[in-house]
Design a protein around this motif. Structure first.
Motif, PDB file in Angstrom:
ATOM      1  N   UNK A   1       6.123  56.208  67.664  1.00 27.66           N
ATOM      2  CA  UNK A   1       6.490  57.601  67.402  1.00 27.66           C
ATOM      3  C   UNK A   1       6.960  58.251  68.705  1.00 27.66           C
ATOM      4  N   UNK A   2       8.183  57.937  69.137  1.00 30.55           N
ATOM      5  CA  UNK A   2       8.681  58.424  70.432  1.00 30.55           C
ATOM      6  C   UNK A   2       8.642  59.939  70.596  1.00 30.55           C
ATOM      7  N   UNK A   3       8.784  60.689  69.493  1.00 34.18           N
ATOM      8  CA  UNK A   3       8.789  62.150  69.591  1.00 34.18           C
ATOM      9  C   UNK A   3       7.461  62.709  70.115  1.00 34.18           C
ATOM     10  N   UNK A   4       6.389  61.957  69.961  1.00 29.77           N
ATOM     11  CA  UNK A   4       5.066  62.424  70.394  1.00 29.77           C
ATOM     12  C   UNK A   4       4.778  62.090  71.854  1.00 29.77           C
ATOM     13  N   UNK A   5       5.548  61.180  72.433  1.00 27.75           N
ATOM     14  CA  UNK A   5       5.277  60.708  73.795  1.00 27.75           C
ATOM     15  C   UNK A   5       5.618  61.764  74.828  1.00 27.75           C
ATOM     16  N   UNK A   6       4.935  61.801  75.940  1.00 26.11           N
ATOM     17  CA  UNK A   6       3.792  60.961  76.303  1.00 26.11           C
ATOM     18  C   UNK A   6       2.508  61.484  75.661  1.00 26.11           C
ATOM     19  N   UNK A   7       1.720  60.572  75.148  1.00 27.45           N
ATOM     20  CA  UNK A   7       0.448  60.948  74.536  1.00 27.45           C
ATOM     21  C   UNK A   7      -0.410  59.710  74.358  1.00 27.45           C
ATOM     22  N   UNK A   8      -1.646  59.942  73.961  1.00 28.79           N
ATOM     23  CA  UNK A   8      -2.584  58.874  73.643  1.00 28.79           C
ATOM     24  C   UNK A   8      -3.117  59.151  72.243  1.00 28.79           C
ATOM     25  N   UNK A   9      -3.169  58.103  71.439  1.00 33.84           N
ATOM     26  CA  UNK A   9      -3.610  58.214  70.052  1.00 33.84           C
ATOM     27  C   UNK A   9      -4.970  57.552  69.884  1.00 33.84           C
ATOM     28  N   UNK A  10      -5.822  58.171  69.089  1.00 38.59           N
ATOM     29  CA  UNK A  10      -7.081  57.554  68.681  1.00 38.59           C
ATOM     30  C   UNK A  10      -6.864  56.932  67.308  1.00 38.59           C
ATOM     31  N   UNK A  11      -7.414  55.728  67.110  1.00 41.78           N
ATOM     32  CA  UNK A  11      -7.266  55.088  65.809  1.00 41.78           C
ATOM     33  C   UNK A  11      -8.465  54.186  65.536  1.00 41.78           C
ATOM     34  N   UNK A  12      -8.552  53.752  64.307  1.00 45.78           N
ATOM     35  CA  UNK A  12      -9.649  52.904  63.873  1.00 45.78           C
ATOM     36  C   UNK A  12      -9.184  52.110  62.657  1.00 45.78           C
ATOM     37  N   UNK A  13      -9.779  50.955  62.469  1.00 48.15           N
ATOM     38  CA  UNK A  13      -9.564  50.126  61.272  1.00 48.15           C
ATOM     39  C   UNK A  13     -10.825  49.308  61.068  1.00 48.15           C
ATOM     40  N   UNK A  14     -11.447  49.504  59.925  1.00 52.06           N
ATOM     41  CA  UNK A  14     -12.668  48.767  59.601  1.00 52.06           C
ATOM     42  C   UNK A  14     -12.469  47.969  58.322  1.00 52.06           C
ATOM     43  N   UNK A  15     -13.191  46.870  58.220  1.00 57.99           N
ATOM     44  CA  UNK A  15     -13.181  46.092  56.994  1.00 57.99           C
ATOM     45  C   UNK A  15     -13.721  46.916  55.836  1.00 57.99           C
TER      46      UNK A  15
ATOM     47  N   UNK B   1     -15.213  59.145  75.196  1.00 56.69           N
ATOM     48  CA  UNK B   1     -14.718  58.239  76.231  1.00 56.69           C
ATOM     49  C   UNK B   1     -13.362  58.710  76.762  1.00 56.69           C
ATOM     50  N   UNK B   2     -12.475  59.101  75.862  1.00 53.82           N
ATOM     51  CA  UNK B   2     -11.118  59.528  76.246  1.00 53.82           C
ATOM     52  C   UNK B   2     -11.131  60.796  77.076  1.00 53.82           C
ATOM     53  N   UNK B   3     -11.821  61.820  76.564  1.00 55.77           N
ATOM     54  CA  UNK B   3     -11.737  63.144  77.182  1.00 55.77           C
ATOM     55  C   UNK B   3     -12.686  63.322  78.363  1.00 55.77           C
ATOM     56  N   UNK B   4     -13.848  62.700  78.311  1.00 59.79           N
ATOM     57  CA  UNK B   4     -14.850  62.876  79.361  1.00 59.79           C
ATOM     58  C   UNK B   4     -14.766  61.753  80.386  1.00 59.79           C
ATOM     59  N   UNK B   5     -14.888  60.513  79.927  1.00 61.68           N
ATOM     60  CA  UNK B   5     -14.914  59.381  80.859  1.00 61.68           C
ATOM     61  C   UNK B   5     -13.549  59.087  81.474  1.00 61.68           C
ATOM     62  N   UNK B   6     -12.491  59.095  80.654  1.00 61.13           N
ATOM     63  CA  UNK B   6     -11.159  58.762  81.165  1.00 61.13           C
ATOM     64  C   UNK B   6     -10.384  59.995  81.623  1.00 61.13           C
ATOM     65  N   UNK B   7     -10.882  61.184  81.329  1.00 63.66           N
ATOM     66  CA  UNK B   7     -10.249  62.404  81.803  1.00 63.66           C
ATOM     67  C   UNK B   7      -8.888  62.694  81.198  1.00 63.66           C
ATOM     68  N   UNK B   8      -8.644  62.207  79.990  1.00 58.88           N
ATOM     69  CA  UNK B   8      -7.376  62.516  79.336  1.00 58.88           C
ATOM     70  C   UNK B   8      -7.335  63.991  78.963  1.00 58.88           C
ATOM     71  N   UNK B   9      -6.159  64.579  79.046  1.00 61.80           N
ATOM     72  CA  UNK B   9      -6.004  66.006  78.738  1.00 61.80           C
ATOM     73  C   UNK B   9      -6.065  66.287  77.244  1.00 61.80           C
ATOM     74  N   UNK B  10      -5.582  65.328  76.463  1.00 62.15           N
ATOM     75  CA  UNK B  10      -5.415  65.572  75.040  1.00 62.15           C
ATOM     76  C   UNK B  10      -5.338  64.232  74.324  1.00 62.15           C
ATOM     77  N   UNK B  11      -5.807  64.213  73.091  1.00 63.76           N
ATOM     78  CA  UNK B  11      -5.757  63.013  72.261  1.00 63.76           C
ATOM     79  C   UNK B  11      -5.187  63.402  70.901  1.00 63.76           C
ATOM     80  N   UNK B  12      -4.315  62.541  70.373  1.00 59.72           N
ATOM     81  CA  UNK B  12      -3.740  62.759  69.049  1.00 59.72           C
ATOM     82  C   UNK B  12      -4.352  61.795  68.037  1.00 59.72           C
ATOM     83  N   UNK B  13      -4.317  62.217  66.787  1.00 58.51           N
ATOM     84  CA  UNK B  13      -4.557  61.320  65.655  1.00 58.51           C
ATOM     85  C   UNK B  13      -3.308  61.422  64.792  1.00 58.51           C
ATOM     86  N   UNK B  14      -2.699  60.284  64.502  1.00 58.84           N
ATOM     87  CA  UNK B  14      -1.475  60.236  63.707  1.00 58.84           C
ATOM     88  C   UNK B  14      -1.785  59.412  62.471  1.00 58.84           C
ATOM     89  N   UNK B  15      -1.699  60.049  61.307  1.00 57.57           N
ATOM     90  CA  UNK B  15      -2.085  59.392  60.059  1.00 57.57           C
ATOM     91  C   UNK B  15      -1.007  59.553  59.014  1.00 57.57           C
TER      92      UNK B  15
END
Length: 177
Positions: free
Chosen positions: A87-101, A120-134
């Motif tokens: 999704x180039x229109x959203x870049x630069x960014x970081x997305x959170x995702x998950x997939x479980x059985x 982990x993203x916001x506190x430990x890694x110091x990212x400014x913002x996280x997206x969820x794209x669904x």
């Protein structure tokens, strides 16, 4: 090596014996229906995906964790962070995702893992913002996004497959509120 422990889960790097259970998850059409064009992945494609996920850890300092149940040691799937190149229109960014059985659905594991990844993203890694794209209509994923406190930003479409997508975000200020 980064590991995250939650009350019921261990989020960790990938191991050789994760390949077959993750391939089983990726081979389930019900699990994969909201991903890309909905195609399932075979063992070789899953091996390639895990290799890419591990490379992202080296390149970005984050990636997709293998999600293991503490009680049984079973691999439940993945949860983590990635750069959504699809999704180039959203870049630069970081997305959170998950997939479980599918056998792990409806037990709160996705929300528990995603909450740990978000911290982990916001506190430990110091990212400014996280997206969820669904994909629009993926109610189970939307429920997790809502539990994370993410804010709706916009609707868009997948440039490759044309599916309607929703974009939600959260920053450290919103996360701490």
């Amino acid at each position: 090596m980064t590991e995250i422990h939650t009350p019921r889960l261990l989020l960790r790097h990938w191991q050789e014996d994760d390949l077959v259970p993750m391939a089983d998850i990726n081979a389930d059409p019900v699990v994969m229906r909201w991903t890309g064009d909905g195609s399932v992945l075979d063992l070789e494609q899953t091996a390639q995906a895990i290799e890419r996920w591990e490379e992202e850890w080296d390149e970005e300092g984050f990636g997709l964790f293998a999600v293991e149940l503490l009680a049984s040691g079973e691999l439940a799937g993945f949860a983590g962070l990635s750069v959504p190149e699809y999704l180039p229109e959203a870049l630069p960014c970081v997305e959170i995702s998950w997939r479980l059985g599918r056998q792990f659905w409806g037990q709160g594991y996705a929300s528990e893992a995603a909450q740990a990844v978000l911290e982990f993203a916001l506190v430990d890694r110091g990212l400014d913002r996280v997206l969820a794209i669904d994909r629009l209509g993926n109610e189970a994923s939307q429920n997790v996004v809502n539990k994370l406190g993410m804010v709706f930003e916009r609707e868009t479409s997948d440039p490759e497959f044309g599916h309607a997508l929703t974009v939600h975000s959260i920053d450290l200020t919103e996360y701490q509120a």
